[in-house]
Motif scaffolding. Sequence first.
Motif, PDB file in Angstrom:
ATOM      1  N   LEU A 169       0.688  -1.117  -0.059  1.00 53.81           N
ATOM      2  CA  LEU A 169       0.111   0.005  -0.110  1.00 53.81           C
ATOM      3  C   LEU A 169       0.909   1.334   0.140  1.00 53.81           C
ATOM      4  CD1 LEU A 169      -2.852  -1.182   2.252  1.00 53.81           C
ATOM      5  CD2 LEU A 169      -2.979  -0.366  -0.149  1.00 53.81           C
ATOM      6  N   GLY A 170       2.113   1.223  -0.175  1.00 55.36           N
ATOM      7  CA  GLY A 170       2.957   2.161  -0.129  1.00 55.36           C
ATOM      8  C   GLY A 170       3.529   2.701   1.013  1.00 55.36           C
ATOM      9  N   TYR A 171       3.233   1.918   2.239  1.00 53.56           N
ATOM     10  CA  TYR A 171       3.671   2.357   3.401  1.00 53.56           C
ATOM     11  C   TYR A 171       5.117   1.721   4.003  1.00 53.56           C
ATOM     12  CZ  TYR A 171      -0.437   5.127   3.937  1.00 53.56           C
ATOM     13  OH  TYR A 171      -1.321   6.097   3.653  1.00 53.56           O
ATOM     14  N   GLU A 172       6.261   2.143   4.008  1.00 54.53           N
ATOM     15  CA  GLU A 172       7.357   1.695   4.660  1.00 54.53           C
ATOM     16  C   GLU A 172       8.038   2.443   5.564  1.00 54.53           C
ATOM     17  OE1 GLU A 172       9.452  -0.666   1.278  1.00 54.53           O
ATOM     18  OE2 GLU A 172       8.537   1.191  -0.093  1.00 54.53           O
ATOM     19  N   ASP A 173       8.967   1.747   6.455  1.00 50.45           N
ATOM     20  CA  ASP A 173       9.528   2.366   7.494  1.00 50.45           C
ATOM     21  C   ASP A 173      10.922   1.792   7.466  1.00 50.45           C
ATOM     22  OD1 ASP A 173      10.779   2.887  10.093  1.00 50.45           O
ATOM     23  OD2 ASP A 173       8.724   3.373  10.997  1.00 50.45           O
ATOM     24  N   THR A 222      -6.037   2.167   6.950  1.00 44.28           N
ATOM     25  CA  THR A 222      -7.141   2.994   7.427  1.00 44.28           C
ATOM     26  C   THR A 222      -6.834   4.322   6.468  1.00 44.28           C
ATOM     27  OG1 THR A 222      -5.927   3.766   9.245  1.00 44.28           O
ATOM     28  CG2 THR A 222      -7.248   2.340   9.758  1.00 44.28           C
ATOM     29  N   GLU A 223      -5.586   4.845   6.272  1.00 40.84           N
ATOM     30  CA  GLU A 223      -5.650   5.792   5.630  1.00 40.84           C
ATOM     31  C   GLU A 223      -5.703   5.712   4.019  1.00 40.84           C
ATOM     32  OE1 GLU A 223      -1.781   7.990   8.172  1.00 40.84           O
ATOM     33  OE2 GLU A 223      -1.385   7.477   6.007  1.00 40.84           O
ATOM     34  N   SER A 224      -5.817   4.363   3.522  1.00 39.96           N
ATOM     35  CA  SER A 224      -5.962   3.897   2.058  1.00 39.96           C
ATOM     36  C   SER A 224      -7.472   3.620   2.135  1.00 39.96           C
ATOM     37  CB  SER A 224      -5.358   2.726   1.677  1.00 39.96           C
ATOM     38  OG  SER A 224      -4.099   2.815   1.970  1.00 39.96           O
ATOM     39  N   TYR A 225      -8.382   3.222   3.072  1.00 41.39           N
ATOM     40  CA  TYR A 225      -9.772   2.944   2.932  1.00 41.39           C
ATOM     41  C   TYR A 225     -10.672   3.295   3.979  1.00 41.39           C
ATOM     42  CZ  TYR A 225      -6.880  -0.304  -0.169  1.00 41.39           C
ATOM     43  OH  TYR A 225      -6.170  -0.793  -0.916  1.00 41.39           O
ATOM     44  N   LEU A 250      -6.070  -6.204   1.938  1.00 45.81           N
ATOM     45  CA  LEU A 250      -7.029  -5.570   1.588  1.00 45.81           C
ATOM     46  C   LEU A 250      -7.070  -4.736   0.066  1.00 45.81           C
ATOM     47  CD1 LEU A 250      -7.954  -3.659   4.912  1.00 45.81           C
ATOM     48  CD2 LEU A 250      -9.092  -5.794   3.915  1.00 45.81           C
ATOM     49  N   ARG A 251      -5.728  -4.601  -0.243  1.00 50.41           N
ATOM     50  CA  ARG A 251      -5.702  -3.992  -1.500  1.00 50.41           C
ATOM     51  C   ARG A 251      -5.941  -4.849  -2.744  1.00 50.41           C
ATOM     52  NH1 ARG A 251      -1.470  -4.428  -5.195  1.00 50.41           N
ATOM     53  NH2 ARG A 251      -0.939  -2.429  -6.641  1.00 50.41           N
ATOM     54  N   ASP A 252      -5.872  -6.082  -2.511  1.00 50.58           N
ATOM     55  CA  ASP A 252      -6.332  -7.056  -3.658  1.00 50.58           C
ATOM     56  C   ASP A 252      -7.744  -7.121  -3.655  1.00 50.58           C
ATOM     57  OD1 ASP A 252      -3.911  -7.906  -4.590  1.00 50.58           O
ATOM     58  OD2 ASP A 252      -3.733  -9.909  -3.306  1.00 50.58           O
ATOM     59  N   PRO A 280     -14.896   1.996   4.578  1.00 49.26           N
ATOM     60  CA  PRO A 280     -15.802   2.792   3.752  1.00 49.26           C
ATOM     61  C   PRO A 280     -15.504   2.865   2.221  1.00 49.26           C
ATOM     62  CG  PRO A 280     -15.213   3.862   5.622  1.00 49.26           C
ATOM     63  CD  PRO A 280     -14.393   2.702   5.721  1.00 49.26           C
ATOM     64  N   GLU A 281     -14.156   2.701   1.901  1.00 47.95           N
ATOM     65  CA  GLU A 281     -13.439   2.724   0.452  1.00 47.95           C
ATOM     66  C   GLU A 281     -13.849   1.427  -0.121  1.00 47.95           C
ATOM     67  OE1 GLU A 281     -13.048   5.050  -1.665  1.00 47.95           O
ATOM     68  OE2 GLU A 281     -13.569   6.378   0.046  1.00 47.95           O
ATOM     69  N   LEU A 282     -14.016   0.300   0.641  1.00 47.27           N
ATOM     70  CA  LEU A 282     -14.354  -1.135   0.127  1.00 47.27           C
ATOM     71  C   LEU A 282     -15.829  -1.261   0.179  1.00 47.27           C
ATOM     72  CD1 LEU A 282     -11.387  -2.922   1.820  1.00 47.27           C
ATOM     73  CD2 LEU A 282     -11.481  -2.114  -0.410  1.00 47.27           C
TER      74      LEU A 282
END
Length: 554
Positions: A169-173, A222-225, A250-252, A280-282
């Motif tokens: 989802l583009g989140y890395e640390d 949660t920031e994505s969806y 969830l991305r799939d 919500p976004e799903l």
Amino acid sequence: MFCFQCEQTINGKGCTAKGKCGKTAEVSALQDLLIEQLKHLNSVVHHAKENDVKPVTTYSDHFNLEGLFATLTNVNFDEKRFQKYLHKGEKLIETYLKNGGEKLKSVLHENGIQTADFSYSKPLKELIKTGKEFQIDLTEEKRPVTFTKELIMYGLKGGAAYLDHARLLGYEDTSLYHYLSEALQKLSLPVSEFSLESLLEFALQTGNWNLSCMELLNRANTESYGHPEITTVSTTPVDGKCILVSGHDLRDLKLLLEQTDGMGINVYTHGEMLPGNSYPELKKYSHLKGNYGGAWQDQVTEFAKFPGPILMTTNCLVPPPKKYSKRVFTRSSVGYENLKHIEGDDFSELIKVAKKEKGFKNTKKLALKDIIVGFGMNQTLALADLIIDAVKEGAIKHFFLIGGCDGAEKERNYFEKLAEKTPKDTVILTLACGKYRFNKKDLGVIEFKGNKIPRVLDVGQCNDAYSAIQIALALANAFDTDVNSLPLSFAISWFEQKAVSILLTLLHLGIKNIFLGPALPAFIDPSVLDVLVKLFGIRPIGDVDEDLKLMLKN
Ligand code: SF4
Ligand code: SF3
């Protein structure tokens, strides 16, 4: 082969001829070799960093995630995929060696780390032969340390899986990647380098790291969806063409919903994907029709009856029989010989199968029980004032966290019975696939000042243990106490390595008196168990009534 990383290990000791999960001795050897390679790679990375070698860390960090994820229980059974991983790992090692030149090589030699003649790019048969040399060493006197190193490795596997979801989802640390890399390097050191105390400390640190991994994934999801909302999920299918999505990714689910939008194909969640219905976004997609089936161990019967294709985004995959294997597609680290694996983000091949398959017909007669989901931390904390008030006025007397993995053993009925027997003035927080033991039962509501508080609050997937922890901390804060002093009991069912990492997180947080079942991990040596009992009061589940009495007394 020898593998004892999951709860269903044969005779509670170890799988030796073939895994109970269906893993063959060949795949087991390839997984052992991949784990050995990951330790090797990260030893090279460790010394390269210390010597300022130009980094190629992102690639090795990503490789750490996918490599570890592939060795989790019920993820990848495909020899050829492991061969590919091993080739990729070897290339990474070679890149570091090339960049590091003679200087790095001599440091590696001084530290006894191999710099030539790797065993990773041989033909499959030879790879398997080499892999057999890296089976876990069961020498009696080394056991406490060897086993505890394995405990840490399994904790790392779980956290790596969560980091991989977040990454997609583009989140890395980078600091979390750094911990993982250093931990893998440390685990490459011989048993003689460790004391049991230092390893226990290392295990708890890994629990702390996993807490951050789950936090990152929570943020990514949660920031994505959006934040999960209370949602009633239908489990009654509707007539029409259909696709089933299982696993944690969830991305799939989102990609598939986008690509099937307006096509007249309905999408259903399965297993750990159930909470997807509450984002919500799903949930905004009207063709996301609800959930089909229960926890992973029932998939052979349930998938056989599902009249459409099935997407396995992560664990838990049970080796599929021929009668439906043509309809199963795998993603990411999941793999099984001859199943179709989707590499990019194009699901058209799977959608084609959905159009061809029969789909559901005559479903009107069915009227299955709905499930209520969506009690993630935001939603539950929005109800915090009400809940705290209900506790203060005695309407809620106790909280339970009953959840974790599910599995086939009959002893797992314990968690179902426990949920059923909890008093009516108590609330159950649940998460992960263990919830299917009781999430279709009517355990009622607590009526308080004109409100109806459901007695079962579904917090989400196993990684949403992060949310459950935040809820517990908020309660402790509201009552000006600590989590151990709350009227809150933990009954955790474990199965695979994600549950191991969550257990380490709970121990790192100092949470005491956890009831763990259905059986204690085979890789916890009795001497280590003694320490865990003394420090944390961890205990195996026993008789439901006796345990319940103890829980309510605390
Ligand atoms: Fe056995 Fe579990 Fe290992 Fe599979 S993952 S081989 S069932 S211990
Ligand atoms: Fe379940 Fe496999 Fe562990 Fe994510 S899906 S909890 S067992």
